[in-house]
Design a protein around this motif. Structure first.
Motif, short mmCIF file in Angstrom:
data_model
loop_
_atom_site.label_atom_id
_atom_site.label_comp_id
_atom_site.label_asym_id
_atom_site.label_seq_id
_atom_site.Cartn_x
_atom_site.Cartn_y
_atom_site.Cartn_z
N ILE A 49 0.70 -1.17 0.06
CA ILE A 49 0.07 -0.10 -0.08
C ILE A 49 0.97 1.31 0.03
CG2 ILE A 49 -1.90 1.19 1.32
CD1 ILE A 49 -2.72 -1.19 2.57
N ASN A 50 0.71 2.14 -0.79
CA ASN A 50 1.46 3.41 -1.00
C ASN A 50 0.85 4.19 0.00
OD1 ASN A 50 3.31 5.28 -1.64
ND2 ASN A 50 2.78 5.52 -3.94
N ILE A 51 -0.01 5.35 -0.85
CA ILE A 51 -0.44 6.31 -0.01
C ILE A 51 -1.88 5.82 0.77
CG2 ILE A 51 -1.47 8.79 -0.13
CD1 ILE A 51 0.43 9.09 -2.48
N MET A 52 -2.26 6.35 1.78
CA MET A 52 -3.25 6.04 2.80
C MET A 52 -3.88 7.44 2.90
SD MET A 52 -2.67 2.62 4.76
CE MET A 52 -4.43 2.12 4.68
N GLY A 53 -5.14 7.67 3.00
CA GLY A 53 -5.68 8.95 3.31
C GLY A 53 -6.97 9.06 3.66
N TRP A 54 -7.47 10.13 4.34
CA TRP A 54 -8.81 10.34 4.85
C TRP A 54 -9.28 11.60 4.06
CZ3 TRP A 54 -11.51 7.38 7.84
CH2 TRP A 54 -10.62 6.43 8.83
N TYR A 55 -10.63 11.43 3.53
CA TYR A 55 -11.39 12.45 2.99
C TYR A 55 -12.75 12.56 3.85
CZ TYR A 55 -8.15 12.06 -0.91
OH TYR A 55 -7.12 12.03 -1.77
N GLY A 83 -24.45 18.23 0.83
CA GLY A 83 -24.38 19.40 -0.05
C GLY A 83 -23.08 19.58 -0.58
N LYS A 84 -21.75 19.36 -0.24
CA LYS A 84 -20.44 20.07 -0.46
C LYS A 84 -19.78 18.55 -1.17
CE LYS A 84 -19.88 23.07 3.08
NZ LYS A 84 -19.11 23.67 4.13
N GLN A 85 -18.53 18.89 -1.88
CA GLN A 85 -17.97 17.88 -2.54
C GLN A 85 -17.15 17.28 -1.47
OE1 GLN A 85 -16.01 20.05 -5.91
NE2 GLN A 85 -17.65 19.26 -7.23
N ARG A 86 -16.70 16.03 -1.88
CA ARG A 86 -15.68 15.31 -1.02
C ARG A 86 -14.46 15.91 -1.04
NH1 ARG A 86 -15.23 8.96 -1.37
NH2 ARG A 86 -17.66 9.28 -1.25
N TYR A 110 -14.35 9.50 4.73
CA TYR A 110 -13.90 8.07 4.14
C TYR A 110 -12.45 7.72 4.09
CZ TYR A 110 -18.37 9.01 2.03
OH TYR A 110 -19.89 8.81 1.81
N CYS A 111 -12.06 6.70 4.18
CA CYS A 111 -10.55 6.55 4.04
C CYS A 111 -10.03 5.85 2.55
CB CYS A 111 -9.88 5.45 4.92
SG CYS A 111 -10.50 3.82 4.98
N ASN A 112 -9.18 6.01 2.05
CA ASN A 112 -8.64 5.41 0.90
C ASN A 112 -7.32 5.06 0.91
OD1 ASN A 112 -7.09 7.39 0.28
ND2 ASN A 112 -7.84 7.86 -1.72
N GLY A 126 -17.29 4.48 4.52
CA GLY A 126 -17.54 5.85 5.42
C GLY A 126 -18.10 5.74 6.57
N THR A 127 -17.54 6.73 7.31
CA THR A 127 -18.11 6.76 8.86
C THR A 127 -18.68 8.03 9.27
OG1 THR A 127 -17.76 5.96 11.26
CG2 THR A 127 -15.93 6.95 9.96
N GLN A 128 -19.78 8.28 9.92
CA GLN A 128 -20.31 9.61 10.17
C GLN A 128 -19.62 10.19 11.35
OE1 GLN A 128 -22.74 11.31 8.47
NE2 GLN A 128 -22.11 13.01 9.65
N VAL A 129 -19.32 11.34 11.27
CA VAL A 129 -18.70 12.10 12.41
C VAL A 129 -19.65 13.53 12.67
CG1 VAL A 129 -16.85 13.73 13.23
CG2 VAL A 129 -16.35 11.47 12.04
N THR A 130 -20.07 13.52 13.78
CA THR A 130 -21.01 14.71 13.98
C THR A 130 -20.59 15.51 15.30
OG1 THR A 130 -23.01 13.31 13.08
CG2 THR A 130 -23.52 15.40 14.38
#
Length: 121
Positions: free
Chosen positions: A31-37, A42-45, A94-96, A114-118
């Motif tokens: 696995i090279n890059i891992m990330g969180w988005y 109503g908004k873009q990722r 979301y992680c990728n 995806g996991t919800q954070v409120t």
């Protein structure tokens, strides 16, 4: 097949903390890059943070100094420690991961569910 499973989301008051985890499993050579988005209603990722296999990190300006991304290469897992949370951090996170499944294959990007954070004010 490659699966990314996130955990750790939830409801927290402003100023609080949460730690997200994302474990990759399946047929993985590297696995090279891992990330969180994250994506708010109503908004873009948008990018939150990334970390390379060599543990170099990159952060969105909105989270610098508050969030910390890390990874455990032995466990194919990436973490996001989120401190001093604000209501504007509310989103689905979301992680990728850029995964190479075999020594001869190219890298492909895989996403978690995806996991919800409120964050309440």
């Amino acid at each position: 097949q490659v699966q990314l499973v996130e955990s750790g989301g939830g409801l927290v008051q402003a100023g609080g903390s949460l730690r997200l985890s994302c474990a990759a499993s399946g047929n993985i050579f590297s696995i090279n890059i891992m990330g969180w988005y994250r994506q708010a209603p109503g908004k873009q990722r948008e990018l939150v943070a990334t970390v390379t296999s060599g543990t170099s990190t990159n952060y969105a300006d909105a989270v610098k100094g508050r969030f910390t991304i890390s990874r455990d290469n032995a466990k194919n897992t990436v973490y996001l420690q989120m401190n001093s949370l604000k209501p504007e951090d509310t989103a689905v996170y979301y992680c990728n991961a850029n995964v190479r499944r075999y020594t001869w294959s190219s890298e492909y990007v895989h996403w978690g569910q995806g996991t919800q954070v409120t964050v309440s004010s």
